[in-house]
Design a protein around this motif. Structure first.
Motif, PDB file in Angstrom:
ATOM      1  N   ASP A   1       0.809  -1.221   0.000  1.00  0.00           N
ATOM      2  CA  ASP A   1       0.000   0.000   0.000  1.00  0.00           C
ATOM      3  C   ASP A   1       0.843   1.273   0.000  1.00  0.00           C
ATOM      4  O   ASP A   1       0.325   2.358  -0.252  1.00  0.00           O
ATOM      5  CB  ASP A   1      -0.925   0.026   1.222  1.00  0.00           C
ATOM      6  N   SER A   2       2.135   1.164   0.342  1.00  0.00           N
ATOM      7  CA  SER A   2       3.051   2.301   0.326  1.00  0.00           C
ATOM      8  C   SER A   2       4.465   1.756   0.235  1.00  0.00           C
ATOM      9  O   SER A   2       4.687   0.547   0.377  1.00  0.00           O
ATOM     10  CB  SER A   2       2.884   3.167   1.584  1.00  0.00           C
ATOM     11  N   TYR A   3       5.427   2.660   0.012  1.00  0.00           N
ATOM     12  CA  TYR A   3       6.819   2.255  -0.161  1.00  0.00           C
ATOM     13  C   TYR A   3       7.725   3.192   0.631  1.00  0.00           C
ATOM     14  O   TYR A   3       7.408   4.378   0.826  1.00  0.00           O
ATOM     15  CB  TYR A   3       7.203   2.271  -1.647  1.00  0.00           C
ATOM     16  N   SER A   4       8.864   2.665   1.063  1.00  0.00           N
ATOM     17  CA  SER A   4       9.768   3.433   1.920  1.00  0.00           C
ATOM     18  C   SER A   4      10.316   4.673   1.233  1.00  0.00           C
ATOM     19  O   SER A   4      10.668   5.644   1.898  1.00  0.00           O
ATOM     20  CB  SER A   4      10.931   2.548   2.383  1.00  0.00           C
TER      21      SER A   4
ATOM     22  N   TRP B   1      17.758 -15.706 -17.347  1.00  0.00           N
ATOM     23  CA  TRP B   1      16.975 -16.108 -16.174  1.00  0.00           C
ATOM     24  C   TRP B   1      17.047 -17.612 -15.981  1.00  0.00           C
ATOM     25  O   TRP B   1      16.885 -18.391 -16.908  1.00  0.00           O
ATOM     26  CB  TRP B   1      15.534 -15.656 -16.359  1.00  0.00           C
ATOM     27  N   SER B   2      17.304 -18.042 -14.776  1.00  0.00           N
ATOM     28  CA  SER B   2      17.432 -19.472 -14.497  1.00  0.00           C
ATOM     29  C   SER B   2      16.460 -19.937 -13.429  1.00  0.00           C
ATOM     30  O   SER B   2      16.612 -21.011 -12.884  1.00  0.00           O
ATOM     31  CB  SER B   2      18.869 -19.790 -14.052  1.00  0.00           C
ATOM     32  N   GLY B   3      15.469 -19.140 -13.135  1.00  0.00           N
ATOM     33  CA  GLY B   3      14.483 -19.533 -12.126  1.00  0.00           C
ATOM     34  C   GLY B   3      14.165 -18.391 -11.204  1.00  0.00           C
ATOM     35  O   GLY B   3      14.939 -17.458 -11.048  1.00  0.00           O
ATOM     36  N   LYS B   4      13.014 -18.437 -10.553  1.00  0.00           N
ATOM     37  CA  LYS B   4      12.605 -17.363  -9.663  1.00  0.00           C
ATOM     38  C   LYS B   4      13.267 -17.522  -8.309  1.00  0.00           C
ATOM     39  O   LYS B   4      13.337 -18.617  -7.770  1.00  0.00           O
ATOM     40  CB  LYS B   4      11.085 -17.374  -9.490  1.00  0.00           C
ATOM     41  N   PRO B   5      13.786 -16.441  -7.732  1.00  0.00           N
ATOM     42  CA  PRO B   5      14.363 -16.537  -6.393  1.00  0.00           C
ATOM     43  C   PRO B   5      13.281 -16.762  -5.355  1.00  0.00           C
ATOM     44  O   PRO B   5      12.126 -16.380  -5.545  1.00  0.00           O
ATOM     45  CB  PRO B   5      15.025 -15.174  -6.204  1.00  0.00           C
ATOM     46  N   VAL B   6      13.618 -17.403  -4.275  1.00  0.00           N
ATOM     47  CA  VAL B   6      12.694 -17.582  -3.168  1.00  0.00           C
ATOM     48  C   VAL B   6      12.779 -16.336  -2.300  1.00  0.00           C
ATOM     49  O   VAL B   6      13.832 -16.037  -1.740  1.00  0.00           O
ATOM     50  CB  VAL B   6      13.025 -18.836  -2.347  1.00  0.00           C
ATOM     51  N   ALA B   7      11.683 -15.585  -2.194  1.00  0.00           N
ATOM     52  CA  ALA B   7      11.712 -14.309  -1.484  1.00  0.00           C
ATOM     53  C   ALA B   7      10.949 -14.408  -0.173  1.00  0.00           C
ATOM     54  O   ALA B   7       9.997 -15.168  -0.041  1.00  0.00           O
ATOM     55  CB  ALA B   7      11.103 -13.210  -2.352  1.00  0.00           C
ATOM     56  N   ASN B   8      11.385 -13.629   0.779  1.00  0.00           N
ATOM     57  CA  ASN B   8      10.651 -13.488   2.028  1.00  0.00           C
ATOM     58  C   ASN B   8       9.664 -12.352   1.841  1.00  0.00           C
ATOM     59  O   ASN B   8      10.047 -11.198   1.803  1.00  0.00           O
ATOM     60  CB  ASN B   8      11.617 -13.187   3.176  1.00  0.00           C
ATOM     61  N   LEU B   9       8.401 -12.681   1.672  1.00  0.00           N
ATOM     62  CA  LEU B   9       7.389 -11.694   1.339  1.00  0.00           C
ATOM     63  C   LEU B   9       6.984 -10.906   2.579  1.00  0.00           C
ATOM     64  O   LEU B   9       6.494 -11.468   3.542  1.00  0.00           O
ATOM     65  CB  LEU B   9       6.163 -12.383   0.736  1.00  0.00           C
ATOM     66  N   LEU B  10       7.200  -9.604   2.527  1.00  0.00           N
ATOM     67  CA  LEU B  10       6.815  -8.731   3.629  1.00  0.00           C
ATOM     68  C   LEU B  10       5.620  -7.912   3.181  1.00  0.00           C
ATOM     69  O   LEU B  10       5.722  -7.130   2.240  1.00  0.00           O
ATOM     70  CB  LEU B  10       7.980  -7.804   4.009  1.00  0.00           C
ATOM     71  N   LEU B  11       4.496  -8.107   3.820  1.00  0.00           N
ATOM     72  CA  LEU B  11       3.290  -7.393   3.438  1.00  0.00           C
ATOM     73  C   LEU B  11       3.322  -5.994   4.016  1.00  0.00           C
ATOM     74  O   LEU B  11       3.381  -5.817   5.226  1.00  0.00           O
ATOM     75  CB  LEU B  11       2.038  -8.138   3.934  1.00  0.00           C
ATOM     76  N   GLY B  12       3.269  -5.011   3.146  1.00  0.00           N
ATOM     77  CA  GLY B  12       3.358  -3.636   3.610  1.00  0.00           C
ATOM     78  C   GLY B  12       2.028  -3.076   4.005  1.00  0.00           C
ATOM     79  O   GLY B  12       1.573  -2.103   3.436  1.00  0.00           O
ATOM     80  N   ARG B  13       1.369  -3.671   4.970  1.00  0.00           N
ATOM     81  CA  ARG B  13       0.054  -3.182   5.413  1.00  0.00           C
ATOM     82  C   ARG B  13       0.127  -2.790   6.878  1.00  0.00           C
ATOM     83  O   ARG B  13       0.806  -3.399   7.646  1.00  0.00           O
ATOM     84  CB  ARG B  13      -1.012  -4.262   5.222  1.00  0.00           C
TER      85      ARG B  13
END
Length: 678
Positions: A562-565, A666-678
């Protein structure tokens, strides 16, 4: 209650014992209001999708009854003897009515709420927040806040902002607010339902299980709570399922689940309304029954607790169902080709994204796009809600099959924005009718009418209804399913007239409003599987040093940030589309976005899938030198203006990387730690 002598005799508490311990309540009090446009009369509107009478019935603490006649822009006020005492002028085309204890009231329109004092004078008007789409009811709570109820039993508490002319969402809770409790109703299966009450903090307080049928339940809705704490439920049961036929029953349920009284109603009324039943002071049940000769207000004094099996009876002369409408099938639909002309396979989510784009579409109306015009051997008239300026919701056009680009270009060429004249199909207006809208959402190669949709669809069971399926009444109207609610009602999207609505919009329908419709499924529908392209789990890959992508945030694949730093005070709470950029070496990255009128999509560069790791953002474009090798995300996010409007829509994004060879294979999607910005 004070009635005339004849009404008082009718209202005497007389019980007649029946076999099996059941009781029939005495004849109720009744008054008739005729169809017409004069004082004390009610408008009857016949449009392609149905016949509509007064929209809603409500009661306030003084025993006064209010009726919303949206087509005429009137609220009729009746006293406790059901005698008309006044008509209050309100804005035309109201959809629903809520009443305060002091008899002040609010009228809901498609995009705003107007509030009136007990004196009938306008006290305020506010735009509705975009978060609330599938509105099934509304009412005031003890602190004066207005609560909107959605089809899935969520309720949104709304408060008027000090400035800005909008209602703001102050909170969301589960449960229909009735009396001192919040309740929800859910179907367990086609023979049983479950009622649940919730505390203020959302904890389940009580569960009541009801056995209500033998496999024929269609829906169960909570209408209100009476003076003795019994819930008043509307129960719909299937009589047939293809086409749909139902019977409606109102029942009073005690806290232990015992059914203490019942009232059977016609399965489908002569004229449709949003709310035709209300409780007056918790003790009197009032029904607004439409018939050939007008609207009959019928009132019963509810039986007191302990009288199990009490039966309230509606006079049989009011058991008049709907009659056929005189709207012929769009003649252009007769020229539709066979099912071989169906379009490509479509997932359910893709269909609903297209459907939503017609609801959300923003466009500019000039004076040449409004009015009445003769052309193509006929005439066209724009719907009354279409006025000059910026509008949203693609308008209804009889025989219309406009794509969004064709609609916009047609307006630029001074064609009319919609056409509610159903006498002929003309070329001087743009928009979509009900079947044209479904054809566009299904992405068929040509227009199908309600009489020819069977060529590209097949009949299904009501037990197998899924999003993007339709309910079709051949030769009349078609509605598309968005979701099935727990209580059995359906969230739908349609191009419809309603009570002079005449545009594409979201609705909540019960099965009694789908009488004579048949559930059908598109032959080329494909079930969704896995994440959608552009979501956080499946970002779109930047595959070259000069990369472009055309996309759309309407019904976007993601809505997690919903917003960004890099701009924390900027409201980006609309849906977004994610892109993945892999750099094999340090590079300069330039990102730019172009969008159209009424659309505002902002680009953001993120060092990982984290809204707090924003490296750059701008309204249109930015350049970041010296970006080191690694994985980066680009978010094309929807800006929300100060009025709370999400400026969603189509856009084109360009990503330029220098040097050219910096874009990694590209060799594949990275595994990300999803931080919900809510």
């Amino acid at each position: 209650m004070r009635l005339s002598m004849s009404r008082a005799i009718k209202g005497i508490l007389i019980w007649t014992a029946l076999l099996g311990g059941s009781w029939v309540w005495a004849t109720p009090a009744e008054v008739n209001l005729e169809w017409g446009n004069g004082f004390g009369q009610l408008a009857l509107t016949e449009v392609p999708d149905g016949r509509y009478g007064p929209q809603a019935l409500a009661a306030c603490g003084a025993g006064e009854i209010l009726i919303l006649d949206g087509a005429r822009g009137r609220v009729l006020r009746l006293n406790e003897s059901l005698s008309l005492v006044a008509e209050v002028l309100v804005e035309a085309h109201g959809l629903d009515l809520a009443v305060r204890e002091d008899c002040g009231f609010a009228v809901r329109h498609p995009e705003e709420v107007m509030e009136y004092g007990a004196d009938g004078l306008l006290a305020g008007r506010w735009g509705l927040p975009s978060e609330v789409r599938f509105i099934s009811g509304m009412g005031f709570v003890a602190d004066g806040s207005l609560v909107l109820e959605e089809g899935d039993s969520r309720t949104w508490e709304l408060r008027a902002q000090a400035s800005g002319g909008r209602l703001s969402v102050a909170g969301m809770r589960l449960g229909v607010v009735r009396g001192g409790s919040s309740w929800t109703a859910e179907l367990e299966d086609r023979s049983a339902a479950r009622l649940m009450s919730f505390s203020a903090n959302g904890e389940v307080e009580q569960v009541v299980r009801l056995r209500l049928g033998e496999g024929d339940l269609a829906s169960v809705r909570i209408l209100d709570e009476d003076a003795w704490g019994r819930l008043v439920l509307e129960v719909e049961r299937f009589v047939s399922t293809a086409p749909i036929g139902v019977r409606r029953t109102l029942i009073g349920v005690a806290v232990d689940g015992a059914v203490e009284w019942s009232l059977e109603l016609p399965g489908s009324p002569y004229a449709e309304s949003v709310r035709d039943v209300v409780l007056d002071r918790g003790r009197y049940l009032i029904l607004m029954a439409s018939a050939l000769d007008g609207v009959h207000l019928v009132r019963w004094l509810l039986p007191e607790p302990g009288m199990l099996g009490a039966t309230l009876e509606l006079p049989r002369r009011l058991w008049v169902g709907p009659m056929p409408l005189a709207f012929p099938e769009d003649p252009s639909a007769k020229d539709s080709p066979t099912g071989r002309a169906a379009g490509p396979p479509m997932t359910r989510s893709e269909v609903l994204v297209i459907a939503d784009s017609y609801v959300q579409h923003s466009f500019s109306v000039s004076s040449c796009n409004v009015g009445t015009r003769s052309c193509s051997g006929g005439s066209a008239t724009t719907p009354s809600w279409v006025t000059t300026g910026t509008q949203s919701h693609v308008p209804y056009k009889w025989g219309g099959f406009s794509s969004l680009s064709e609609f916009d270009s047609g307006l630029s060429s001074c064609k009319l924005a919609g056409d509610k004249d159903t006498s002929s199909v003309v070329s001087c207006a743009v928009g979509v009718d009900c079947s044209g809208f479904v054809s566009r959402a299904w992405n068929t190669t040509s227009k199908y009418g309600t009489a020819t949709l069977h060529q590209v669809s097949y009949e299904i069971s009501v037990n197998d209804i899924q999003p993007a399926d339709i309910f079709n009444k051949a030769g009349s109207h078609v509605r598309m399913v968005v979701a099935e609610n727990g209580n059995g009602t359906l969230n739908m999207v349609e191009s419809y007239a309603g009570s002079n609505y005449w545009r594409v919009g979201y609705t909540v329908r019960s099965y009694s409003q789908l009488s004579s419709y048949t559930p059908r499924r598109y032959v080329n529908i494909v079930d969704d599987s896995g994440p959608r392209p552009g979501s956080a789990d499946d970002p779109i890959l930047v595959t070259s040093a000069l990369f472009t992508d055309s996309n759309n945030t309407v019904g976007g694949p993601s809505d997690i940030f919903d917003s960004y730093s890099c701009a924390p005070s900027t409201d980006e709470s609309g849906p977004e589309v994610f892109y993945l950029l892999e750099l094999s070496q340090a590079a300069t990255v330039t990102v730019s976005v172009s969008d159209g009128y009424g659309v505002d999509i902002d680009p953001h560069l993120l060092d990982g899938l984290d809204n707090q790791a924003c490296l750059a953002r701008n309204d249109t474009s930015f350049t970041v030198p010296g970006v080191s090798s690694g994985s980066y995300y680009i978010a094309a996010d929807t800006w929300v203006n100060s009025s709370g409007q999400q400026l969603v829509g189509p856009y084109q994004i360009t990503v330029q990387v220098e040097p050219f060879g910096a874009v990694a294979v590209w060799s594949g999607k990275p595994v990300a730690n999803l931080l919900l910005g809510r």
